[in-house]
Design a protein around this motif. Structure first.
Motif, PDB file in Angstrom:
ATOM      1  N   GLY A  14      -2.346  -4.754 -12.972  1.00  0.00           N
ATOM      2  CA  GLY A  14      -2.410  -4.885 -11.513  1.00  0.00           C
ATOM      3  C   GLY A  14      -3.783  -4.529 -10.972  1.00  0.00           C
ATOM      4  N   ASP A  15      -3.957  -4.712  -9.682  1.00  0.00           N
ATOM      5  CA  ASP A  15      -5.224  -4.351  -9.035  1.00  0.00           C
ATOM      6  C   ASP A  15      -5.481  -2.844  -9.158  1.00  0.00           C
ATOM      7  N   GLY A  16      -4.397  -2.054  -9.090  1.00  0.00           N
ATOM      8  CA  GLY A  16      -4.558  -0.603  -9.193  1.00  0.00           C
ATOM      9  C   GLY A  16      -5.139  -0.180 -10.526  1.00  0.00           C
ATOM     10  N   ALA A  17      -4.820  -0.934 -11.580  1.00  0.00           N
ATOM     11  CA  ALA A  17      -5.283  -0.565 -12.923  1.00  0.00           C
ATOM     12  C   ALA A  17      -6.802  -0.640 -13.043  1.00  0.00           C
ATOM     13  N   CYS A  26      -5.798 -10.019 -13.984  1.00  0.00           N
ATOM     14  CA  CYS A  26      -5.490  -9.049 -12.938  1.00  0.00           C
ATOM     15  C   CYS A  26      -4.537  -9.696 -11.937  1.00  0.00           C
ATOM     16  N   GLU A  27      -3.325  -9.169 -11.856  1.00  0.00           N
ATOM     17  CA  GLU A  27      -2.349  -9.656 -10.877  1.00  0.00           C
ATOM     18  C   GLU A  27      -2.588  -8.849  -9.603  1.00  0.00           C
ATOM     19  N   ASN A  28      -3.477  -9.370  -8.787  1.00  0.00           N
ATOM     20  CA  ASN A  28      -3.872  -8.632  -7.590  1.00  0.00           C
ATOM     21  C   ASN A  28      -2.886  -8.916  -6.461  1.00  0.00           C
ATOM     22  N   ASN A  29      -1.890  -8.002  -6.345  1.00  0.00           N
ATOM     23  CA  ASN A  29      -0.880  -8.168  -5.278  1.00  0.00           C
ATOM     24  C   ASN A  29      -1.235  -7.340  -4.050  1.00  0.00           C
ATOM     25  N   LEU A  30      -2.492  -6.919  -3.977  1.00  0.00           N
ATOM     26  CA  LEU A  30      -3.085  -6.283  -2.796  1.00  0.00           C
ATOM     27  C   LEU A  30      -2.584  -4.863  -2.530  1.00  0.00           C
ATOM     28  N   TYR A  31      -1.698  -4.372  -3.374  1.00  0.00           N
ATOM     29  CA  TYR A  31      -1.179  -3.010  -3.228  1.00  0.00           C
ATOM     30  C   TYR A  31      -1.101  -2.309  -4.582  1.00  0.00           C
ATOM     31  N   ALA A  32      -1.374  -1.013  -4.575  1.00  0.00           N
ATOM     32  CA  ALA A  32      -1.040  -0.151  -5.708  1.00  0.00           C
ATOM     33  C   ALA A  32      -0.080   0.876  -5.131  1.00  0.00           C
ATOM     34  N   SER A  33       1.163   0.838  -5.557  1.00  0.00           N
ATOM     35  CA  SER A  33       2.243   1.584  -4.905  1.00  0.00           C
ATOM     36  C   SER A  33       2.193   1.256  -3.410  1.00  0.00           C
TER      37      SER A  33
HETATM   38 MG   LIG Z   1      -0.973  -4.051  -7.277  1.00  0.00          MG
END
Ligand SMILES: [Mg+2]
Ligand SMILES: Cc1ncc(C[n+]2csc(CCOP(=O)(O)OP(=O)(O)O)c2C)c(N)n1
Length: 324
Positions: free
Chosen positions: A144-147, A171-178
């Motif tokens: 994810g983006d957070g990683a 990178c699966e950037n879903n615009l949020y980390a948690s």
């Molecule tokens: Mg994310």
């Protein structure tokens, strides 16, 4: 090149299957039948479906906490996934891992691990092994983006670049980390630039357009096999909460406003519209839907019917056998 209708139908069916499986898992969580934490990828299905369709069966895939889609799209057994989530010994990790620890080496899934970014160095290590063993497998790292905010993400990309290893970083950037949005965490928005800075070529892709994801993946996989690492930043959005089936509308900057827009940008509806524009009739689309539902129903029945874990086996795999 314009993709063929049967090929796009395959991508559509792959995405729909992931969604119906995850809706089934969401129901099981809501009914209290599943006790392990489940992170759903509903809304993000175009990325696992589009990338994995560009891979060979013996290529490697690594994932994280949100990896049901990676497992299914790469060919992991559906009954084995549901049994795993139900804690059955017949599950793909013996019922000991749950939703976040999936394993199916027979189709190249070497592990999904919920420690954020944990499998990125492992993907690089697997790529080093394929190089040393003189095979031409590609190792795909989904994260994810957070990683990308973890130090070993940067160390891993650097090493892959230096040694020209066959890795596709996705990178699966879903615009949020948690519950923290990208804008609260980064000054520089384009995550792909973090790879470019280390000498790894990459692109930003519309992660809700399965054809765009797949086209980028075909090029990326060919490049990784022949030349070295590549990075794809796929922009998307998760519909459900960080963990579990709820929508998490009350957390995170702008989530409520953004979700409505992203739901209108549904990757499955977009692929369905493409198929209809290409001449597929509604009856065929309905048949794909029926098949997906029936497959999930039958797999869940098999998973539930399998024997439960036995208390006396709880210690197995926990302690090493004593060497005299
Ligand atoms: Mg994310
Ligand atoms: C090393 C580590 N730090 C924190 C956590 C808690 N945690 C689990 S998922 C997550 C957010 C991950 O965000 P992202 O990488 O963008 O993936 P997404 O959940 O959006 O798919 C966090 C902080 C963890 N599992 N591991």
């Amino acid at each position: 090149m314009i993709p063929s209708v049967p090929f796009v139908e395959g991508l559509y069916a792959s995405m729909l299957r992931i969604r119906r499986v995850e809706e089934c898992i969401a129901d099981l969580v809501e009914r209290g039948e599943v006790l392990c934490p489940c992170h759903l990828c509903i809304g993000q299905e175009a990325i696992p479906a589009g990338i994995c369709a560009a891979l060979r069966r013996d290529d490697y895939v690594w994932g994280g906490h949100r990896s049901h889609g990676h497992y299914l799209a790469k060919g992991g057994d559906l009954t084995g996934l549901l049994a795993e989530i139900l804690g059955k010994p017949s599950g793909c990790s013996g019922g000991r891992g749950g939703s976040m620890h999936l394993f199916a080496p027979e189709v190249g899934i070497l592990g999904t691990v919920p420690l954020v970014a944990a499998t990125i160095p492992l993907a690089v290590g697997a790529a080093l092994a394929t190089r040393r063993l003189k095979t031409d497998r590609v190792s795909v790292s989904f994260f994810g983006d957070g990683a990308t905010e973890e130090g070993h993400y940067h160390e891993s990309v650097n090493l892959a670049a230096l040694w020209k290893l066959p890795v596709v970083f996705v990178c699966e950037n879903n615009l949020y980390a948690s519950h923290l949005s990208l804008s609260e965490r980064r000054a520089a928005e384009a995550i792909v630039d973090t790879a470019r800075a280390l000498g790894v070529p990459g692109d930003q892709v519309d992660g809700n357009d399965v054809l765009a994801v797949h086209t980028a993946a075909v090029q990326a996989v060919a490049h990784a096999r022949a030349v070295g690492p590549v990075f794809l930043e796929c922009r998307t959005f998760r519909w459900r909460g960080h963990v579990g089936p709820a929508e998490d509308l009350d957390v995170g900057v702008r989530r409520r406003a953004d979700l409505a827009g992203w739901m209108a940008n549904d990757p499955i509806a977009r692929a369905g519209a493409w198929l209809q524009a290409a001449g597929m009739d509604a009856g065929r689309l309905a048949a794909i839907e029926r098949d997906a539902r029936e497959e999930v129903r039958a797999a869940l029945a098999r998973a539930k019917a399998a024997p439960d874990a036995r208390p006396e086996d709880a210690g197995a795999h926990v302690f090493a056998a004593r060497v005299e």
